[in-house]
Design a protein around this motif. Sequence first.
Motif, PDB file in Angstrom:
ATOM      1  N   ALA A   1      45.910  36.305  33.027  1.00  0.00           N
ATOM      2  CA  ALA A   1      45.805  35.424  34.181  1.00  0.00           C
ATOM      3  C   ALA A   1      45.435  36.682  35.408  1.00  0.00           C
ATOM      4  O   ALA A   1      44.647  36.514  36.057  1.00  0.00           O
ATOM      5  CB  ALA A   1      46.828  34.668  34.547  1.00  0.00           C
ATOM      6  N   SER A   2      46.356  37.561  35.491  1.00  0.00           N
ATOM      7  CA  SER A   2      46.388  38.612  36.557  1.00  0.00           C
ATOM      8  C   SER A   2      44.975  39.184  36.230  1.00  0.00           C
ATOM      9  O   SER A   2      44.384  39.491  37.440  1.00  0.00           O
ATOM     10  CB  SER A   2      47.415  39.568  36.634  1.00  0.00           C
ATOM     11  N   ALA A   3      44.540  39.515  34.945  1.00  0.00           N
ATOM     12  CA  ALA A   3      43.305  40.329  34.888  1.00  0.00           C
ATOM     13  C   ALA A   3      42.061  39.348  35.348  1.00  0.00           C
ATOM     14  O   ALA A   3      40.968  39.761  35.884  1.00  0.00           O
ATOM     15  CB  ALA A   3      43.261  40.755  33.273  1.00  0.00           C
ATOM     16  N   PHE A   4      42.064  38.243  34.852  1.00  0.00           N
ATOM     17  CA  PHE A   4      41.150  37.224  35.383  1.00  0.00           C
ATOM     18  C   PHE A   4      40.961  37.053  36.724  1.00  0.00           C
ATOM     19  O   PHE A   4      39.777  37.177  37.350  1.00  0.00           O
ATOM     20  CB  PHE A   4      41.413  35.902  34.720  1.00  0.00           C
ATOM     21  N   VAL A   5      42.208  36.831  37.604  1.00  0.00           N
ATOM     22  CA  VAL A   5      42.054  36.977  38.923  1.00  0.00           C
ATOM     23  C   VAL A   5      41.305  38.048  39.556  1.00  0.00           C
ATOM     24  O   VAL A   5      40.515  37.949  40.512  1.00  0.00           O
ATOM     25  CB  VAL A   5      43.242  36.501  39.440  1.00  0.00           C
ATOM     26  N   LEU A   6      41.674  39.225  39.024  1.00  0.00           N
ATOM     27  CA  LEU A   6      41.343  40.440  39.609  1.00  0.00           C
ATOM     28  C   LEU A   6      39.937  40.578  39.258  1.00  0.00           C
ATOM     29  O   LEU A   6      38.945  41.255  40.150  1.00  0.00           O
ATOM     30  CB  LEU A   6      42.317  41.630  39.031  1.00  0.00           C
ATOM     31  N   LYS A   7      39.319  40.181  38.266  1.00  0.00           N
ATOM     32  CA  LYS A   7      38.043  40.303  37.751  1.00  0.00           C
ATOM     33  C   LYS A   7      37.006  39.358  38.415  1.00  0.00           C
ATOM     34  O   LYS A   7      36.058  39.818  38.928  1.00  0.00           O
ATOM     35  CB  LYS A   7      37.839  40.255  36.367  1.00  0.00           C
ATOM     36  N   ARG A   8      37.496  37.947  38.590  1.00  0.00           N
ATOM     37  CA  ARG A   8      36.644  37.077  39.201  1.00  0.00           C
ATOM     38  C   ARG A   8      36.685  36.969  40.702  1.00  0.00           C
ATOM     39  O   ARG A   8      35.952  36.591  41.531  1.00  0.00           O
ATOM     40  CB  ARG A   8      36.996  35.887  38.634  1.00  0.00           C
ATOM     41  N   GLY A   9      37.822  37.327  41.317  1.00  0.00           N
ATOM     42  CA  GLY A   9      38.320  37.367  42.714  1.00  0.00           C
ATOM     43  C   GLY A   9      37.465  38.577  43.365  1.00  0.00           C
ATOM     44  O   GLY A   9      37.211  39.455  42.662  1.00  0.00           O
ATOM     45  N   ASN A  10      37.196  38.345  44.387  1.00  0.00           N
ATOM     46  CA  ASN A  10      36.706  39.329  45.375  1.00  0.00           C
ATOM     47  C   ASN A  10      37.332  39.990  46.128  1.00  0.00           C
ATOM     48  O   ASN A  10      37.378  39.975  47.392  1.00  0.00           O
ATOM     49  CB  ASN A  10      35.371  38.494  46.269  1.00  0.00           C
ATOM     50  N   LEU A  11      38.358  40.871  45.417  1.00  0.00           N
ATOM     51  CA  LEU A  11      39.076  41.650  46.053  1.00  0.00           C
ATOM     52  C   LEU A  11      38.954  43.192  46.171  1.00  0.00           C
ATOM     53  O   LEU A  11      39.976  43.851  46.584  1.00  0.00           O
ATOM     54  CB  LEU A  11      40.495  41.182  45.426  1.00  0.00           C
TER      55      LEU A  11
END
Length: 131
Positions: free
Chosen positions: A36-46
């Motif tokens: 889930a963290s990998a998904f958020v970091l990949k899809r999030g614009n951070l």
Amino acid sequence: PFKSLKIGFSDYESLLLSFVFVSIGSTILGVVVGLASAFVLKRGNLSDSPGKEQAVLLMFAYISYLVAREVNMSPVMSLFVTGATMSHYSFYNLSRMSQIATASSFHSIATVAETFVFVFLGVSVFSVLFA
């Protein structure tokens, strides 16, 4: 006092099943939170904010610990598996600057924690010897 304690086969069976359930559950929880963290970091614009990327890493690790604790799994095992999953998948979704900052930050935290452990062990040894 322990002579009257009878342990039967069902107690060993229950213990083994509990161990297997907690181990597998903690591992699954750690993998799910790490992915889930990998998904958020990949899809999030951070990528424009290294501080936010580091905060996401720490937040997901802490979430793994808290959820495992609340559902009576092993929080340490869940955190370990989350860290292994995050190092394999999430780390490469960070920007280059965040990768460097995160690696150096976690290295510093690990050094300080290790120092505290050795100081505590050293103080404990002398308190036992000279008490």
